[in-house]
Design a protein around this motif. Structure first.
Motif, PDB file in Angstrom:
ATOM      1  N   LEU A   1      39.005  31.030  62.561  1.00 44.85           N
ATOM      2  CA  LEU A   1      39.501  29.921  63.374  1.00 44.85           C
ATOM      3  C   LEU A   1      40.928  29.608  62.954  1.00 44.85           C
ATOM      4  O   LEU A   1      41.222  29.484  61.749  1.00 44.85           O
ATOM      5  N   GLU A   2      41.801  29.484  63.944  1.00 49.45           N
ATOM      6  CA  GLU A   2      43.195  29.149  63.665  1.00 49.45           C
ATOM      7  C   GLU A   2      43.491  27.745  64.176  1.00 49.45           C
ATOM      8  O   GLU A   2      42.717  27.164  64.946  1.00 49.45           O
ATOM      9  N   GLN A   3      44.635  27.232  63.749  1.00 52.22           N
ATOM     10  CA  GLN A   3      45.052  25.909  64.216  1.00 52.22           C
ATOM     11  C   GLN A   3      45.101  25.903  65.743  1.00 52.22           C
ATOM     12  O   GLN A   3      45.629  26.823  66.363  1.00 52.22           O
ATOM     13  N   GLY A   4      44.517  24.889  66.344  1.00 52.33           N
ATOM     14  CA  GLY A   4      44.470  24.786  67.796  1.00 52.33           C
ATOM     15  C   GLY A   4      43.179  25.293  68.400  1.00 52.33           C
ATOM     16  O   GLY A   4      42.876  25.006  69.562  1.00 52.33           O
ATOM     17  N   ASP A   5      42.397  26.096  67.617  1.00 45.33           N
ATOM     18  CA  ASP A   5      41.103  26.569  68.118  1.00 45.33           C
ATOM     19  C   ASP A   5      40.095  25.421  68.157  1.00 45.33           C
ATOM     20  O   ASP A   5      40.189  24.460  67.376  1.00 45.33           O
TER      21      ASP A   5
ATOM     22  N   TYR B   1      27.694  24.768  65.498  1.00 46.14           N
ATOM     23  CA  TYR B   1      28.112  24.022  64.305  1.00 46.14           C
ATOM     24  C   TYR B   1      29.577  23.638  64.484  1.00 46.14           C
ATOM     25  O   TYR B   1      30.406  24.478  64.872  1.00 46.14           O
ATOM     26  N   THR B   2      29.891  22.400  64.221  1.00 39.58           N
ATOM     27  CA  THR B   2      31.267  21.932  64.345  1.00 39.58           C
ATOM     28  C   THR B   2      31.913  21.849  62.967  1.00 39.58           C
ATOM     29  O   THR B   2      31.442  21.100  62.090  1.00 39.58           O
ATOM     30  N   ILE B   3      32.955  22.628  62.775  1.00 37.41           N
ATOM     31  CA  ILE B   3      33.665  22.678  61.500  1.00 37.41           C
ATOM     32  C   ILE B   3      34.593  21.474  61.387  1.00 37.41           C
ATOM     33  O   ILE B   3      35.348  21.171  62.320  1.00 37.41           O
ATOM     34  N   GLU B   4      34.521  20.805  60.246  1.00 39.46           N
ATOM     35  CA  GLU B   4      35.269  19.553  60.098  1.00 39.46           C
ATOM     36  C   GLU B   4      36.526  19.682  59.245  1.00 39.46           C
ATOM     37  O   GLU B   4      37.388  18.812  59.288  1.00 39.46           O
ATOM     38  N   GLU B   5      36.622  20.737  58.420  1.00 40.18           N
ATOM     39  CA  GLU B   5      37.784  20.848  57.555  1.00 40.18           C
ATOM     40  C   GLU B   5      38.039  22.307  57.187  1.00 40.18           C
ATOM     41  O   GLU B   5      37.122  23.141  57.268  1.00 40.18           O
ATOM     42  N   PRO B   6      39.269  22.655  56.777  1.00 41.67           N
ATOM     43  CA  PRO B   6      39.548  24.038  56.376  1.00 41.67           C
ATOM     44  C   PRO B   6      38.686  24.441  55.182  1.00 41.67           C
ATOM     45  O   PRO B   6      38.607  23.714  54.190  1.00 41.67           O
ATOM     46  N   ALA B   7      38.043  25.596  55.302  1.00 40.39           N
ATOM     47  CA  ALA B   7      37.200  26.135  54.224  1.00 40.39           C
ATOM     48  C   ALA B   7      36.647  27.468  54.702  1.00 40.39           C
ATOM     49  O   ALA B   7      36.810  27.847  55.868  1.00 40.39           O
ATOM     50  N   VAL B   8      36.000  28.166  53.803  1.00 40.40           N
ATOM     51  CA  VAL B   8      35.236  29.357  54.173  1.00 40.40           C
ATOM     52  C   VAL B   8      33.780  28.958  54.325  1.00 40.40           C
ATOM     53  O   VAL B   8      33.210  28.323  53.426  1.00 40.40           O
ATOM     54  N   TYR B   9      33.194  29.311  55.459  1.00 37.66           N
ATOM     55  CA  TYR B   9      31.827  28.922  55.810  1.00 37.66           C
ATOM     56  C   TYR B   9      30.958  30.178  55.869  1.00 37.66           C
ATOM     57  O   TYR B   9      31.266  31.117  56.602  1.00 37.66           O
TER      58      TYR B   9
ATOM     59  N   ASP C   1      36.262  32.164  58.230  1.00 35.26           N
ATOM     60  CA  ASP C   1      37.381  31.418  57.655  1.00 35.26           C
ATOM     61  C   ASP C   1      37.864  30.401  58.680  1.00 35.26           C
ATOM     62  O   ASP C   1      38.148  30.748  59.831  1.00 35.26           O
ATOM     63  N   ALA C   2      37.969  29.151  58.251  1.00 39.83           N
ATOM     64  CA  ALA C   2      38.424  28.098  59.156  1.00 39.83           C
ATOM     65  C   ALA C   2      39.788  27.590  58.728  1.00 39.83           C
ATOM     66  O   ALA C   2      39.944  27.077  57.613  1.00 39.83           O
ATOM     67  N   PHE C   3      40.773  27.800  59.576  1.00 40.92           N
ATOM     68  CA  PHE C   3      42.103  27.203  59.448  1.00 40.92           C
ATOM     69  C   PHE C   3      42.822  27.650  58.175  1.00 40.92           C
ATOM     70  O   PHE C   3      43.464  26.839  57.485  1.00 40.92           O
TER      71      PHE C   3
END
Length: 248
Positions: free
Chosen positions: A28-32, A89-97, A124-126
């Protein structure tokens, strides 16, 4: 007729079972959108033939060193008469899930054993970039030695097989492509690739096509389960799914 039945039985035995957990985006990148769609199947991935999957005994996401259940988010689906599962699932913060599933053991009468594949995929999120090599804590688990997302088709992937926290020397690993492209194997032996780990449980596999690839290190568990009054062994699988992309 007996010959035909025997041939059919042999072909069936070549179809490897895989538990899946697939996501609609592994980076996931910024804006996704922060919402991730998940699909859980028990399947022969190259042949795209589903098997019945009961509601998992454990399903969730591992992030920042802790597991969080997604059991309440599971929705049963049907395809060709077989049950599979979806969740979001809604990702709330940058992290590896690390999204994982530990299914209800499936009894395979043809092989006289139970199959239990502890399975995960990693997102990977953000731009978090750290934590993709942390264990979820499964009894059987593949720990990636290559970053398991943002891989190109053709990359070499490396991983290490663990059982009860210890590397598994010379573990056998089955590799299969999640074949939504309608690819045809030259013959049945090409459907599932097989390799072995080294003395430290480390293996390396090249990934020739873009798409989802599953790795299943199949181990005989130290537990058994009863079926109709008889105790049977458990094939405990350490399963990892990752996605490759074309270089354009």
């Amino acid at each position: 007729m007996k010959f035909a039945v025997l041939v059919l039985a042999c072909v069936s035995s070549l179809l490897a079972h895989f538990q899946t957990v697939l996501v609609d985006k592994s980076v996931l990148e910024q804006g996704d959108s922060p919402k991730v769609a998940l699909k859980y199947e028990f399947t022969h991935p190259f042949e795209q033939s589903l098997m019945q999957m009961e509601k998992p005994q454990d399903v969730g996401v591992f992030v920042e060193g802790a597991r969080h259940s997604l059991a309440e988010k599971m929705v049963a689906k049907k395809k060709e008469g077989m049950q599979y599962w979806e969740a979001s699932y809604t990702i709330e913060e940058p992290a590896v899930y690390q999204f994982y599933v530990d299914p209800v053991p499936y009894f395979e009468p043809a092989e006289e054993k139970f199959i239990r594949h502890q399975t995960k995929t990693i997102v990977d999120a953000f731009g978090a970039g750290e934590g993709w090599d942390e264990p979820v804590g499964f009894k059987a688990e593949i720990i990636p030695l290559s970053r398991p997302y943002s891989l190109y088709a053709g990359n070499l992937f490396s991983g290490q097989v663990f059982y009860q926290g210890e590397p598994v020397p010379f573990a056998e690993i089955e590799i299969e492509f999640y074949n939504t492209k309608g690819l045809k194997a030259p013959n049945g032996m090409y459907v599932t690739q097989v390799t072995k780990a080294d003395a430290n449980g480390i293996f390396h596999v090249a990934l020739p096509k873009a798409g989802w690839w599953g790795f299943a290190a199949l181990l005989e568990d130290d537990e058994t389960l009863a079926y109709q009054g008889v105790e049977y062994p458990i094939e405990l699988g350490a399963v990892l799914w990752l996605k490759t992309e074309e270089m354009r």
